[in-house]
Design an enzyme around this catalytic site. Structure first.
Site, mmCIF file in Angstrom:
data_model
loop_
_atom_site.group_PDB
_atom_site.id
_atom_site.type_symbol
_atom_site.label_atom_id
_atom_site.label_comp_id
_atom_site.label_asym_id
_atom_site.label_seq_id
_atom_site.Cartn_x
_atom_site.Cartn_y
_atom_site.Cartn_z
ATOM 1 N N HIS A 1 -9.426 1.510 4.818
ATOM 2 C CA HIS A 1 -8.150 1.633 5.535
ATOM 3 C C HIS A 1 -8.340 2.550 6.745
ATOM 4 C CE1 HIS A 1 -4.017 2.614 6.485
ATOM 5 N NE2 HIS A 1 -3.687 1.516 5.848
ATOM 6 N N ASN B 1 0.873 -1.171 0.000
ATOM 7 C CA ASN B 1 0.000 0.000 0.000
ATOM 8 C C ASN B 1 0.911 1.222 0.000
ATOM 9 O OD1 ASN B 1 -1.788 2.068 0.461
ATOM 10 N ND2 ASN B 1 -2.346 1.430 2.550
ATOM 11 N N TRP B 2 1.015 1.845 -1.148
ATOM 12 C CA TRP B 2 1.943 2.978 -1.275
ATOM 13 C C TRP B 2 1.414 4.243 -0.602
ATOM 14 C CZ3 TRP B 2 3.764 2.695 -7.140
ATOM 15 C CH2 TRP B 2 4.682 1.645 -7.269
ATOM 16 N N LYS B 3 0.138 4.249 -0.237
ATOM 17 C CA LYS B 3 -0.479 5.451 0.344
ATOM 18 C C LYS B 3 -0.220 6.640 -0.591
ATOM 19 C CE LYS B 3 -0.090 3.227 4.778
ATOM 20 N NZ LYS B 3 0.070 3.308 6.218
ATOM 21 N N GLU C 1 -5.227 -4.790 10.574
ATOM 22 C CA GLU C 1 -4.165 -3.818 10.787
ATOM 23 C C GLU C 1 -4.401 -3.075 12.103
ATOM 24 O OE1 GLU C 1 -2.232 -2.626 6.791
ATOM 25 O OE2 GLU C 1 -3.892 -1.264 7.126
ATOM 26 N N GLU D 1 -6.648 4.868 7.863
ATOM 27 C CA GLU D 1 -6.397 6.297 7.582
ATOM 28 C C GLU D 1 -7.613 6.943 6.936
ATOM 29 O OE1 GLU D 1 -2.740 5.606 5.494
ATOM 30 O OE2 GLU D 1 -1.819 5.006 7.396
ATOM 31 N N GLY E 1 2.905 -1.172 4.221
ATOM 32 C CA GLY E 1 2.985 0.258 3.916
ATOM 33 C C GLY E 1 4.410 0.667 3.583
ATOM 34 N N GLY E 2 5.090 1.271 4.555
ATOM 35 C CA GLY E 2 6.426 1.839 4.357
ATOM 36 C C GLY E 2 7.406 0.932 3.628
ATOM 37 N N SER F 1 3.735 -2.301 10.158
ATOM 38 C CA SER F 1 5.190 -2.423 10.300
ATOM 39 C C SER F 1 5.748 -3.780 9.868
ATOM 40 C CB SER F 1 5.620 -2.085 11.739
ATOM 41 O OG SER F 1 5.241 -0.746 12.052
ATOM 42 N N GLY G 1 2.932 2.223 10.758
ATOM 43 C CA GLY G 1 3.935 3.277 10.583
ATOM 44 C C GLY G 1 4.692 3.622 11.859
HETATM 45 P P1 13P Z 1 3.214 0.305 7.640
HETATM 46 O O1 13P Z 1 3.657 -0.997 7.007
HETATM 47 O O2 13P Z 1 3.986 1.486 7.144
HETATM 48 O O3 13P Z 1 3.128 0.201 9.119
HETATM 49 O O4 13P Z 1 1.709 0.554 7.124
HETATM 50 C C1 13P Z 1 0.781 -0.453 7.231
HETATM 51 C C2 13P Z 1 -0.426 -0.076 6.446
HETATM 52 O O5 13P Z 1 -1.147 0.827 6.828
HETATM 53 C C3 13P Z 1 -0.701 -0.796 5.201
HETATM 54 O O6 13P Z 1 -1.977 -0.545 4.734
#
Ligand code: 13P
Length: 250
Positions: free
Chosen positions: A94, A9-11, A166, A96, A233-234, A212, A172
């Site tokens: 998600h 997930n590149w956000k 999640e 967010e 994510g990251g 993470s 993050g």
């Molecule tokens: P991180 O892997 O950066 O913690 O993010 C997880 C995430 O929100 C994937 O959708």
């Protein structure tokens, strides 16, 4: 046996040229995996990414969609639009989006239904906050979110929904749920699906862990009995690191 599904997930990261470069670097590194590899990219990158994954085993997803097909919804993108260019997956709900963009269990449910109507496969996110966790409410929160997300779906649609557990406090932050803990939470989601839809469907539903995930912890997490891969994510922003996660079993 459920397959492992590993989605990035590149956000709100990566320009189209960066997306294309990323895919060129990732593709040769993941070509021999049996795991499903998905990149969920910003809308602006979708078309470029779809062009560059041709003749690879990488699938492309969006990060959100509207539940209506078309209309006066400035700034929104519909499932029909995503499907029209060849998108296969879409992240829905998600944390967010729940936190910053007023996504609710009700809109999540509508979006999942609209995704299926348009032939898209939804990746639906559920997860508890730190406060809810400390109050001992994790199981209650995540099973309720799952139940409401899936309400009114056919058994076949439930079977084809990917759920991403999640925990919000692990996103993050560098804090990962322990493998046992993540597995237990995921088991409670599977038990809830079993209660409502029966054992066969519950056994088939893909449930990922997210929060993470990195090259160094992927193996421990993904080898647990109920964790069917991850939403990353990251660590999905670096092709070598993401390849390491996809190839955790090599
Ligand atoms: P991180 O892997 O950066 O913690 O993010 C997880 C995430 O929100 C994937 O959708």
């Amino acid at each position: 046996m459920r397959r492992k599904v590993i989605a990035g997930n590149w956000k709100m990261n990566m320009l189209p040229n960066e997306a294309m470069e990323f895919i060129e670097k990732l593709a040769p590194q993941v070509k021999d995996t049996d795991n499903e590899v998905i990149l969920c990219v910003p809308y602006i990158d979708l078309f470029y990414s779809l062009l560059n994954v041709q003749e690879t085993n990488i699938k492309i997803g969006a990060q959100n969609m509207h539940f209506k097909e078309s209309g006066a919804y400035t700034g929104e993108v519909s499932g029909k639009m995503l499907k029209s260019i060849g998108v296969e997956y879409v992240i829905i709900g998600h944390s967010e989006r729940r936190q910053y963009f007023a996504e609710t269990d009700e809109t999540v449910n509508k979006k999942i239904k609209a995704a299926f109507e348009n032939g898209l496969k939804p990746i639906v996110c559920v997860g508890e906050t730190l406060e809810q966790r400390e109050e001992g409410k994790t199981k209650e929160i995540i099973t309720k979110q799952t139940e409401l997300a899936l309400e009114g779906l056919t058994p076949e649609q439930v079977q084809n929904t990917i759920i991403a557990y999640e925990p919000i406090w692990a996103i993050g932050t560098g804090k990962t749920a322990t493998a046992e803990d993540a597995n237990n939470s995921i088991k409670s989601i599977r038990d809830k699906i079993c209660q409502i839809y029966g054992q066969k469907i519950a056994n088939g539903v893909i449930i990922q862990y997210g929060g993470s995930v990195k090259g160094e912890n992927a193996k421990e997490l993904f080898e647990m009995s109920d964790i069917d891969g991850g939403l990353v994510g990251g660590a999905s922003l670096k092709p070598d690191e993401f390849a390491k996660i996809v190839n955790y079993d090599k």
